[in-house]
Motif scaffolding. Sequence first.
Motif, PDB file in Angstrom:
ATOM      1  N   THR A   1       0.855  -1.183   0.000  1.00  0.00           N
ATOM      2  CA  THR A   1       0.000   0.000   0.000  1.00  0.00           C
ATOM      3  C   THR A   1       0.891   1.232   0.000  1.00  0.00           C
ATOM      4  N   LEU A   2       0.923   1.942  -1.107  1.00  0.00           N
ATOM      5  CA  LEU A   2       1.753   3.131  -1.271  1.00  0.00           C
ATOM      6  C   LEU A   2       0.901   4.385  -1.114  1.00  0.00           C
ATOM      7  N   PRO A   3       1.501   5.526  -0.839  1.00  0.00           N
ATOM      8  CA  PRO A   3       0.704   6.739  -0.624  1.00  0.00           C
ATOM      9  C   PRO A   3       0.076   7.255  -1.916  1.00  0.00           C
ATOM     10  N   PRO A   4      -1.118   7.848  -1.829  1.00  0.00           N
ATOM     11  CA  PRO A   4      -1.711   8.488  -3.006  1.00  0.00           C
ATOM     12  C   PRO A   4      -0.897   9.716  -3.368  1.00  0.00           C
ATOM     13  N   ARG A   5      -0.934  10.080  -4.635  1.00  0.00           N
ATOM     14  CA  ARG A   5      -0.176  11.265  -5.043  1.00  0.00           C
ATOM     15  C   ARG A   5      -0.669  11.801  -6.379  1.00  0.00           C
ATOM     16  N   TYR A   6      -0.379  13.084  -6.584  1.00  0.00           N
ATOM     17  CA  TYR A   6      -0.702  13.788  -7.827  1.00  0.00           C
ATOM     18  C   TYR A   6       0.584  13.996  -8.612  1.00  0.00           C
ATOM     19  N   VAL A   7       0.529  13.794  -9.945  1.00  0.00           N
ATOM     20  CA  VAL A   7       1.690  14.002 -10.809  1.00  0.00           C
ATOM     21  C   VAL A   7       1.292  14.981 -11.912  1.00  0.00           C
ATOM     22  N   PRO A   8       1.964  16.130 -12.020  1.00  0.00           N
ATOM     23  CA  PRO A   8       1.626  17.090 -13.074  1.00  0.00           C
ATOM     24  C   PRO A   8       2.084  16.608 -14.441  1.00  0.00           C
ATOM     25  N   ALA A   9       1.466  17.129 -15.478  1.00  0.00           N
ATOM     26  CA  ALA A   9       1.834  16.745 -16.850  1.00  0.00           C
ATOM     27  C   ALA A   9       3.293  17.066 -17.150  1.00  0.00           C
ATOM     28  N   SER A  10       3.813  18.119 -16.540  1.00  0.00           N
ATOM     29  CA  SER A  10       5.196  18.529 -16.795  1.00  0.00           C
ATOM     30  C   SER A  10       6.208  17.515 -16.289  1.00  0.00           C
ATOM     31  N   ASP A  11       5.777  16.579 -15.434  1.00  0.00           N
ATOM     32  CA  ASP A  11       6.688  15.560 -14.908  1.00  0.00           C
ATOM     33  C   ASP A  11       6.636  14.250 -15.699  1.00  0.00           C
ATOM     34  N   VAL A  12       5.807  14.188 -16.731  1.00  0.00           N
ATOM     35  CA  VAL A  12       5.688  12.954 -17.518  1.00  0.00           C
ATOM     36  C   VAL A  12       6.804  12.916 -18.564  1.00  0.00           C
ATOM     37  N   PRO A  13       7.718  11.928 -18.494  1.00  0.00           N
ATOM     38  CA  PRO A  13       8.788  11.828 -19.496  1.00  0.00           C
ATOM     39  C   PRO A  13       8.215  11.459 -20.869  1.00  0.00           C
ATOM     40  N   VAL A  14       8.636  12.191 -21.879  1.00  0.00           N
ATOM     41  CA  VAL A  14       8.201  11.944 -23.257  1.00  0.00           C
ATOM     42  C   VAL A  14       9.410  11.488 -24.064  1.00  0.00           C
ATOM     43  N   GLU A  15       9.273  10.370 -24.777  1.00  0.00           N
ATOM     44  CA  GLU A  15      10.357   9.845 -25.596  1.00  0.00           C
ATOM     45  C   GLU A  15       9.902   9.665 -27.031  1.00  0.00           C
ATOM     46  N   LEU A  16      10.819   9.883 -27.957  1.00  0.00           N
ATOM     47  CA  LEU A  16      10.602   9.568 -29.365  1.00  0.00           C
ATOM     48  C   LEU A  16      11.421   8.332 -29.672  1.00  0.00           C
ATOM     49  N   ARG A  17      10.763   7.281 -30.141  1.00  0.00           N
ATOM     50  CA  ARG A  17      11.429   6.009 -30.344  1.00  0.00           C
ATOM     51  C   ARG A  17      11.320   5.573 -31.797  1.00  0.00           C
ATOM     52  N   GLY A  18      12.242   4.687 -32.195  1.00  0.00           N
ATOM     53  CA  GLY A  18      12.261   4.226 -33.564  1.00  0.00           C
ATOM     54  C   GLY A  18      12.784   5.290 -34.507  1.00  0.00           C
ATOM     55  N   ALA A  19      12.507   5.143 -35.785  1.00  0.00           N
ATOM     56  CA  ALA A  19      12.937   6.098 -36.808  1.00  0.00           C
ATOM     57  C   ALA A  19      12.144   5.816 -38.074  1.00  0.00           C
ATOM     58  N   GLY A  20      12.123   6.810 -38.975  1.00  0.00           N
ATOM     59  CA  GLY A  20      11.420   6.635 -40.233  1.00  0.00           C
ATOM     60  C   GLY A  20       9.980   6.210 -40.011  1.00  0.00           C
ATOM     61  N   SER A  21       9.544   5.181 -40.738  1.00  0.00           N
ATOM     62  CA  SER A  21       8.167   4.705 -40.632  1.00  0.00           C
ATOM     63  C   SER A  21       7.909   3.917 -39.356  1.00  0.00           C
ATOM     64  N   CYS A  22       8.926   3.731 -38.519  1.00  0.00           N
ATOM     65  CA  CYS A  22       8.756   3.095 -37.201  1.00  0.00           C
ATOM     66  C   CYS A  22       8.809   4.126 -36.078  1.00  0.00           C
ATOM     67  N   SER A  23       8.736   5.407 -36.403  1.00  0.00           N
ATOM     68  CA  SER A  23       8.793   6.457 -35.385  1.00  0.00           C
ATOM     69  C   SER A  23       7.490   6.517 -34.598  1.00  0.00           C
ATOM     70  N   ARG A  24       7.606   6.731 -33.281  1.00  0.00           N
ATOM     71  CA  ARG A  24       6.452   6.901 -32.416  1.00  0.00           C
ATOM     72  C   ARG A  24       6.843   7.693 -31.183  1.00  0.00           C
ATOM     73  N   GLN A  25       5.847   8.217 -30.499  1.00  0.00           N
ATOM     74  CA  GLN A  25       6.045   8.963 -29.260  1.00  0.00           C
ATOM     75  C   GLN A  25       5.525   8.136 -28.104  1.00  0.00           C
ATOM     76  N   VAL A  26       6.289   8.109 -26.997  1.00  0.00           N
ATOM     77  CA  VAL A  26       5.890   7.352 -25.813  1.00  0.00           C
ATOM     78  C   VAL A  26       5.830   8.297 -24.612  1.00  0.00           C
ATOM     79  N   ASN A  27       4.674   8.379 -23.978  1.00  0.00           N
ATOM     80  CA  ASN A  27       4.510   9.136 -22.740  1.00  0.00           C
ATOM     81  C   ASN A  27       4.644   8.159 -21.569  1.00  0.00           C
ATOM     82  N   ASN A  28       5.807   8.169 -20.928  1.00  0.00           N
ATOM     83  CA  ASN A  28       6.137   7.175 -19.895  1.00  0.00           C
ATOM     84  C   ASN A  28       5.660   7.631 -18.517  1.00  0.00           C
ATOM     85  N   PHE A  29       4.342   7.704 -18.333  1.00  0.00           N
ATOM     86  CA  PHE A  29       3.820   8.271 -17.081  1.00  0.00           C
ATOM     87  C   PHE A  29       3.909   7.306 -15.902  1.00  0.00           C
ATOM     88  N   CYS A  30       3.943   5.987 -16.169  1.00  0.00           N
ATOM     89  CA  CYS A  30       3.961   5.022 -15.068  1.00  0.00           C
ATOM     90  C   CYS A  30       4.890   3.858 -15.389  1.00  0.00           C
TER      91      CYS A  30
END
Length: 354
Positions: A149-178
């Motif tokens: 049982t962990l404490p409840p918490r709020y996470v702002p959008a500014s703390d969500v890591p955003v990554e661009l993965r792959g390349a060319g036609s395999c490019s995608r964006q990943v929002n690594n919130f959890c």
Amino acid sequence: MSTSVRTSARTAGGGKNWHIPAGMLRGDGWQLDLGPKQAGWDFAGLRVLRLEPGESRTFTTVDRETIVLPLSGSCVVDYIGQMPEAAGRPGSISQPLRTRDHAWWELAGRGGVFDGPTDFVYLPRNAAATIRSRRGGRFALPSAVARRTLPPRYVPASDVPVELRGAGSCSRQVNNFCTPQSLDADRLIACEVLTPAGNWSSYPPHKHDEERPGETALEEIYYFEVSPGQGGPGIAYQRVYGTERRPADLLAEVRSGDVVIIPCGWHGPSMAAPGYDLYYLNVMAGPGPERAWLICDDPAHTWVRQTWRQTDIDPRLPMTPTGYGPEPKGNPEPNGKGKPAPDGVPSADTGMIR
């Protein structure tokens, strides 16, 4: 001795029951109510709630750590407090209980899933909470059966890591919130993937269905939303296929609100059809002692990763408004961690294949 993800009547059958069209698991006020029992496994779950303007919903998390993640719209999350080892499956409670743990957070949310990362709230197991929305909206509640049982918490959008993965036609964006690197949780692993129209993601095909060096056993849920086109709703496709020991064969046409559950096997690509951007929410959890996201590529296709070094990332990425969220990160150099598993190649990105 390796540990694998358990199978049941739904998760067995070679994939024929793994595609769940929108509305098939609607019930008790939820647009989607997919728990371990409905999926036929032990840990991962996902509910989707739609609230009309001024509506609210009070519920319990029971034995599942849970995140309240706006898909569209804003809300207030009122954490009522811990319940005494609540029993049964998550659902509504008729009489909210106030405790000294009571707290609340206002989530700014977002217009839609293609409008950038969102703020969110983490709720522990055995918690009671209310979601209220003045203007209405849709909210995803990814969850996992938890030991701690962990404490409840709020996470702002500014703390969500955003990554661009792959390349060319395999490019995608990943929002690594959890993911394990971004949020402390017990078992739950979750992220959002945005794939531009015509691109492939979740590629090369990979799996994570055994506990062994270079791989963790994780149940996985894909929840899809597809941008509409000029003629109406959009479409996308999801591929899943098995190993010799655990055969499976699924090629599903998916639309907004559809789900694909993946108890085992190679999965990918997730294909965004030309003209339609693709979003999916990944929810994962498993039996391993360590919360880790380690995958093995299909050896027949892992060579594709090497081609990304000579190819630029799709210029349509990131799908994030300027100034919203952290600066996106590009592809990391392969780090070579993990020992090769007998029938797979550990990802050079140690699990972040999305």
